[in-house]
Design an enzyme around this catalytic site. Structure first.
Site, mmCIF file in Angstrom:
data_model
loop_
_atom_site.group_PDB
_atom_site.id
_atom_site.type_symbol
_atom_site.label_atom_id
_atom_site.label_comp_id
_atom_site.label_asym_id
_atom_site.label_seq_id
_atom_site.Cartn_x
_atom_site.Cartn_y
_atom_site.Cartn_z
ATOM 1 N N LYS A 173 0.840 -1.202 0.000
ATOM 2 C CA LYS A 173 0.000 0.000 0.000
ATOM 3 C C LYS A 173 0.875 1.251 0.000
ATOM 4 O O LYS A 173 1.440 1.634 1.020
ATOM 5 C CB LYS A 173 -0.919 0.037 1.229
ATOM 6 C CG LYS A 173 -1.968 1.137 1.067
ATOM 7 C CD LYS A 173 -2.421 1.747 2.357
ATOM 8 C CE LYS A 173 -1.878 3.097 2.697
ATOM 9 N NZ LYS A 173 -2.026 4.170 1.739
ATOM 10 N N GLU A 248 9.434 2.258 10.698
ATOM 11 C CA GLU A 248 10.448 3.283 10.388
ATOM 12 C C GLU A 248 9.732 4.617 10.483
ATOM 13 O O GLU A 248 8.951 4.970 9.603
ATOM 14 C CB GLU A 248 10.985 3.082 8.968
ATOM 15 C CG GLU A 248 11.700 1.770 8.749
ATOM 16 C CD GLU A 248 12.961 1.639 9.572
ATOM 17 O OE1 GLU A 248 13.599 2.672 9.855
ATOM 18 O OE2 GLU A 248 13.300 0.513 9.955
ATOM 19 N N CYS A 282 13.024 11.970 6.421
ATOM 20 C CA CYS A 282 12.906 11.561 7.827
ATOM 21 C C CYS A 282 14.196 11.841 8.585
ATOM 22 O O CYS A 282 14.176 12.108 9.774
ATOM 23 C CB CYS A 282 12.551 10.082 7.890
ATOM 24 S SG CYS A 282 13.591 9.094 6.810
ATOM 25 N N GLU A 383 8.815 17.248 14.724
ATOM 26 C CA GLU A 383 9.263 17.046 13.357
ATOM 27 C C GLU A 383 8.392 17.890 12.444
ATOM 28 O O GLU A 383 7.224 17.573 12.226
ATOM 29 C CB GLU A 383 9.116 15.562 12.992
ATOM 30 C CG GLU A 383 9.700 15.234 11.651
ATOM 31 C CD GLU A 383 9.320 13.850 11.160
ATOM 32 O OE1 GLU A 383 8.165 13.427 11.356
ATOM 33 O OE2 GLU A 383 10.179 13.191 10.560
HETATM 34 P P1 NAD Z 1 1.951 8.982 7.231
HETATM 35 O O1 NAD Z 1 2.195 8.336 8.533
HETATM 36 O O2 NAD Z 1 0.884 9.988 7.131
HETATM 37 O O3 NAD Z 1 1.599 7.903 6.113
HETATM 38 C C1 NAD Z 1 2.466 6.852 5.753
HETATM 39 C C2 NAD Z 1 1.648 5.736 5.147
HETATM 40 O O4 NAD Z 1 0.787 5.208 6.158
HETATM 41 C C3 NAD Z 1 0.744 6.160 4.001
HETATM 42 O O5 NAD Z 1 0.716 5.126 3.047
HETATM 43 C C4 NAD Z 1 -0.604 6.313 4.689
HETATM 44 O O6 NAD Z 1 -1.698 6.131 3.822
HETATM 45 C C5 NAD Z 1 -0.543 5.179 5.696
HETATM 46 N N1 NAD Z 1 -1.436 5.308 6.848
HETATM 47 C C6 NAD Z 1 -1.962 6.439 7.378
HETATM 48 N N2 NAD Z 1 -2.776 6.130 8.423
HETATM 49 C C7 NAD Z 1 -2.754 4.783 8.561
HETATM 50 C C8 NAD Z 1 -3.367 3.865 9.451
HETATM 51 N N3 NAD Z 1 -4.181 4.256 10.412
HETATM 52 N N4 NAD Z 1 -3.104 2.560 9.304
HETATM 53 C C9 NAD Z 1 -2.259 2.119 8.352
HETATM 54 N N5 NAD Z 1 -1.663 2.944 7.451
HETATM 55 C C10 NAD Z 1 -1.889 4.263 7.555
HETATM 56 O O7 NAD Z 1 3.354 9.519 6.797
HETATM 57 P P2 NAD Z 1 3.665 10.375 5.521
HETATM 58 O O8 NAD Z 1 3.092 11.723 5.784
HETATM 59 O O9 NAD Z 1 3.304 9.649 4.266
HETATM 60 O O10 NAD Z 1 5.268 10.421 5.579
HETATM 61 C C11 NAD Z 1 5.934 11.317 6.369
HETATM 62 C C12 NAD Z 1 6.434 10.660 7.639
HETATM 63 O O11 NAD Z 1 7.188 9.502 7.335
HETATM 64 C C13 NAD Z 1 7.384 11.544 8.412
HETATM 65 O O12 NAD Z 1 7.070 11.520 9.784
HETATM 66 C C14 NAD Z 1 8.740 10.902 8.175
HETATM 67 O O13 NAD Z 1 9.680 11.156 9.159
HETATM 68 C C15 NAD Z 1 8.404 9.478 8.072
HETATM 69 N N6 NAD Z 1 9.436 8.729 7.324
HETATM 70 C C16 NAD Z 1 10.297 7.935 8.018
HETATM 71 C C17 NAD Z 1 11.312 7.253 7.342
HETATM 72 C C18 NAD Z 1 12.292 6.373 8.075
HETATM 73 O O14 NAD Z 1 13.071 5.687 7.425
HETATM 74 N N7 NAD Z 1 12.285 6.340 9.386
HETATM 75 C C19 NAD Z 1 11.422 7.400 5.963
HETATM 76 C C20 NAD Z 1 10.528 8.219 5.291
HETATM 77 C C21 NAD Z 1 9.529 8.875 5.986
#
Ligand code: NAD
Length: 490
Positions: A173, A248, A282, A383
């Protein structure tokens, strides 16, 4: 129209719903894709379960799975330009960055191609004579792979490649904002040839598709990259059947500059640490900690260069920084800027939307630097995930370490100094999954990636990233079985 891929077929969502995919540079619609929901997800999970029990997949050797991964790596290299163009259109990031991402994706598939047949298990010491004890690794089962929008294909490759190497089946997804390169990857994988149901793609929202994956009793592992609060929700949902969970999450990484650092290089990398991918990384170097004696000079140089950063269309080779990914995210970042000002941080540069007609159509915000910050400010603790740098100062090594660790996150950190012994001392004290010395941002498939503290659980990449997708089995063989005579033997 972009469709979903379930049980070896391209399908619309069961409701027929669709979603428009937007270019954040100008808000134009790039594509329309299927919008799945829980019902589609359940169907995909069932397909993955069936495929996991199917001999066609279970009987492939590690070598054969490695070969599939190698072919995917080759096809990605062939499609590099198209994949990079799509990534830029969908995220707004500059093309050079997208090309770097796609090269990274190919490297990840190639790395796991090489690892797929390497672990034959190990023989361990048994306390009993006439016995053989061995430990083997087996696939976990059905994996739910949920990825974010900032490095759409790269982050997903960290999950898909090891999941295949280990012999799992999967439901993928991507973020609903950036599904296009993931759809293209599935096309590539279909061409390479997998049994039906091994790879499934469901498009749609986190609250429906993602939540179903996290809650389902039929998913054995969930691997998620995204925000820390979403990670918390997923971890709670995953208790339904105690799935293996790999998270992550967010970061707020310190970039520590000692006075003896190579000045120009440290300035240059400090800019790259924060403004790369418009601050939406991130591991972005969001918190600059500078030794007091060079603080003024360092800030002046940063501000001078930040003012020159060219914003624009990621496809234009002149552009250095693209827009933020969405209107909602622009609003979040803007809120943080207002809060920082209210909390007394000194705005040194940026802090507003850029002028100029072309940039008004996109979700742009200027490269922003706040000087004289302290660790109680929300701009320092949270963040922001935008192009916002906060600057604090320190006098001693001890203070630098204390400030560096003063965060709930622990994804990455960097230290700049010419004193190698000091560098080692600081590295040893920083609570982060990756620490760079005189560098920033670098990562590659051979090295594990992940966070301490609230930056996550588990590691991606490296051999550790493959182990996340395996279960351990201990096999004990008695080579001279004899009756024990324990029960009812009068
Ligand atoms: P997000 O948490 O909003 O969404 C990430 C994914 O999770 C999307 O596919 C979203 O549709 C899904 N999602 C949202 N709610 C959900 C739920 N209740 N159950 C299951 N899936 C759900 O994050 P984002 O805005 O897409 O990305 C930004 C965040 O990702 C930042 O906080 C960043 O730091 C983090 N990030 C971390 C890493 C790492 O390696 N640690 C890498 C990239 C991004």
């Amino acid at each position: 129209m972009g469709k979903m891929y379930i049980n070896g077929e391209w399908v619309k969502s069961k409701t027929g719903e669709t979603r428009k995919v937007i270019n954040p540079y100008n808000q134009e619609v790039i594509d329309t894709v299927a919008e799945g929901n829980r019902e589609d997800t359940i169907y995909a999970i069932q397909a993955a379960r069936k495929a996991f029990n199917n001999e066609d997949w279970r009987q492939l050797t590690g070598e054969e799975r490695g070969d599939l991964l190698y072919q995917i790596a080759q096809s990605i290299r062939k499609e590099r330009d198209e994949l990079a163009r799509l990534e830029t259109l969908n995220t707004g990031k500059v093309l050079t960055e997208s090309i770097g991402d796609i090269d990274g994706v190919a490297n990840v598939f190639q790395y796991y191609a090489g690892l797929a047949d390497k672990d034959g298990g190990s023989v361990i010491n048994s306390p009993n004579p006439n016995s053989v004890s061995r430990v083997v690794r087996e696939p976990v089962g059905v994996c739910g792979l949920i990825s974010p929008w900032n490095f759409p294909l790269l982050q997903l490759s960290y999950k898909v490649a090891p999941a295949i190497a280990a012999g799992n089946t999967m439901v993928i997804k991507p973020s609903e904002l950036t599904p296009l390169t993931t759809i293209k990857l599935i096309e590539i994988m279909e061409e390479v040839g997998f049994p039906s149901g091994v790879i499934n793609l469901v498009l749609g929202q986190g609250s429906t598709v993602g939540q179903e994956i996290a809650e389902s009793l039929d998913v054995d592992l969930v691997s998620f990259t995204g925000g820390t609060e979403t990670g918390r929700t997923i971890m709670q949902a995953a208790t339904s059947n105690f799935k293996k969970t790999s998270l992550e999450l967010g970061g707020n990484s310190p970039n520590i500059i000692f006075a003896d650092a190579q000045f120009e290089t440290a300035v240059d990398y400090a800019l790259n640490a924060i403004f790369f991918t418009t601050g939406q990384a991130c591991n972005a170097g969001t918190r600059l900690l500078v030794e007091k004696s060079i603080h003024n000079e360092f800030v002046n140089e940063l501000v001078k260069r930040a003012k020159n950063i060219r914003m624009g269309d990621g496809l234009d080779p002149e552009t250095e920084m693209g827009p933020l990914v969405s209107a909602a995210h622009l609003n979040n970042v803007d809120n943080y800027i207002q809060i920082a000002i209210e909390e007394g941080a000194e705005l040194a540069v940026g802090g507003k939307r850029p002028e100029g007609e072309t940039l008004q159509k996109g979700f742009f915000i200027e490269p922003t630097i706040f000087n004289h910050c302290h660790s109680k400010m929300s701009i320092v603790q949270e963040e922001t995930f935008g192009p916002i740098l906060t600057i604090e100062t320190f006098d001693t090594e001890e203070e630098a370490i204390q400030l560096g660790n003063d965060t709930r996150y622990g994804l990455a950190a960097a230290v700049w100094t010419e004193d190698t012994n000091r560098a080692e001392r600081v590295v040893g004290q920083l609570l982060a999954g990756t620490v760079w010395v005189n560098d920033f941002h670098i990562n590659f498939p051979q090295a594990p990636w992940g966070g301490y503290k609230q930056s996550g659980i588990g590691r991606e990449m490296g051999k550790e990233g493959l182990e996340e997708y395996t279960e351990l089995k201990h096999v004990y063989k008695n080579t001279a079985p004899q009756p024990m005579g324990w029960f009812g033997n009068q």
